[in-house]
Write a protein that holds these residues in place. Sequence first.
Motif, PDB file in Angstrom:
ATOM      1  N   LEU A  61       0.809  -1.218   0.000  1.00  0.00           N
ATOM      2  CA  LEU A  61       0.000   0.000   0.000  1.00  0.00           C
ATOM      3  C   LEU A  61       0.845   1.272   0.000  1.00  0.00           C
ATOM      4  O   LEU A  61       0.497   2.252  -0.683  1.00  0.00           O
ATOM      5  N   GLY A  62       1.951   1.281   0.744  1.00  0.00           N
ATOM      6  CA  GLY A  62       2.778   2.490   0.828  1.00  0.00           C
ATOM      7  C   GLY A  62       3.266   2.973  -0.531  1.00  0.00           C
ATOM      8  O   GLY A  62       3.001   4.118  -0.924  1.00  0.00           O
ATOM      9  N   PRO A  63       3.990   2.149  -1.301  1.00  0.00           N
ATOM     10  CA  PRO A  63       4.434   2.584  -2.632  1.00  0.00           C
ATOM     11  C   PRO A  63       3.279   2.934  -3.559  1.00  0.00           C
ATOM     12  O   PRO A  63       3.408   3.835  -4.387  1.00  0.00           O
ATOM     13  N   THR A  64       2.136   2.239  -3.419  1.00  0.00           N
ATOM     14  CA  THR A  64       0.975   2.547  -4.262  1.00  0.00           C
ATOM     15  C   THR A  64       0.493   3.973  -4.026  1.00  0.00           C
ATOM     16  O   THR A  64       0.193   4.707  -4.975  1.00  0.00           O
ATOM     17  N   ILE A  65       0.419   4.384  -2.761  1.00  0.00           N
ATOM     18  CA  ILE A  65      -0.012   5.743  -2.437  1.00  0.00           C
ATOM     19  C   ILE A  65       0.975   6.772  -2.971  1.00  0.00           C
ATOM     20  O   ILE A  65       0.580   7.794  -3.552  1.00  0.00           O
ATOM     21  N   ILE A  66       2.262   6.518  -2.796  1.00  0.00           N
ATOM     22  CA  ILE A  66       3.279   7.462  -3.254  1.00  0.00           C
ATOM     23  C   ILE A  66       3.233   7.618  -4.774  1.00  0.00           C
ATOM     24  O   ILE A  66       3.305   8.743  -5.307  1.00  0.00           O
ATOM     25  N   ILE A  67       3.105   6.505  -5.499  1.00  0.00           N
ATOM     26  CA  ILE A  67       3.036   6.558  -6.964  1.00  0.00           C
ATOM     27  C   ILE A  67       1.826   7.365  -7.416  1.00  0.00           C
ATOM     28  O   ILE A  67       1.900   8.188  -8.335  1.00  0.00           O
ATOM     29  N   PHE A  68       0.682   7.158  -6.762  1.00  0.00           N
ATOM     30  CA  PHE A  68      -0.530   7.892  -7.136  1.00  0.00           C
ATOM     31  C   PHE A  68      -0.369   9.383  -6.866  1.00  0.00           C
ATOM     32  O   PHE A  68      -0.789  10.222  -7.669  1.00  0.00           O
TER      33      PHE A  68
END
Length: 312
Positions: A300-307
Amino acid sequence: MTSFKDKLDKELGEAPRFSHQLQESILQNVYQQNKQPRRWQYPAIIIGAVVTLLCLILIGPWSQVDTAKHATIVELAQHEDIKQFTSSHSWEEDSFKAGRTGWILGQQAYKKDSETTLIANVLQKAVISQKDTNYFAFRDVWVEFDNGQAVQLKMFLNDEQLAFSDRHTNIFYKVKDEDTASAFIALMRKDDKDISFGEMFTFLIIALFLVWLIEKAIRKMFSIPKEPKYINTGHQLTTYIAKFINAVVIILFNINGWFVYTAAICGFLAVAMVSSIMIEYYYGREEKRHYVTIISSIVLGPTIIIFLFYSL
């Protein structure tokens, strides 16, 4: 009692019931158990991590801007070559949201010769003027020159008329060359991103579904019970304290505008996730409850940052 003890000694013998090695092992285990960290230490660790994060934000590299005195941006652009510049959308005149490449979230970086030549022409053709009320703030522009000096410029528009305000000297400039101004405005508008409510809602649904799917798979794989949610009162209290601290940090970040900084976003997510993993490990390691938090954080962490990088 004495006769009973005599009979017991005859049956079992008078030798010590435990060997010397076994006694030392028992005492050592008891000593290690007494050295287990107290419950209050985990909230203290979280608080310390948050305070450290705030200190890093206040003294971080994004605040290290060369504020050397210069006469005007026109003279600076005439005598020094522009190395790069970044731009970020902003409607607020009292804040600045552009800076060094990689440190500000959602900004656009320009390093090509055609781009740096264009802004150099814009600055060279700027004229010191009086600001009138018809201009509105449009973007923040951070310009770095080859000599290491940097300037922070607020970009203003009035229909198709372009103007800048130097945040260090408070001097207001109007660009008189219409063709050069139009070319620069077109470059800025080309990189504007418009994220609709539907796209935001879709991402939220996907993120929540992803977390639910991962949690369900991990719980099934390692036989991790979902209920009870909290192991004991200490677990519940520590979790509430961590959530309260996270909420306070989010409020402070919004008030001070720190969420535009890449380091602030990554630091906050790291502290929140690590503290959650620590709490789950301390209270539920026997049931491997921290596995759920670890795997969810990794996904979830990298997903939020990418978005965030894509949308801002």
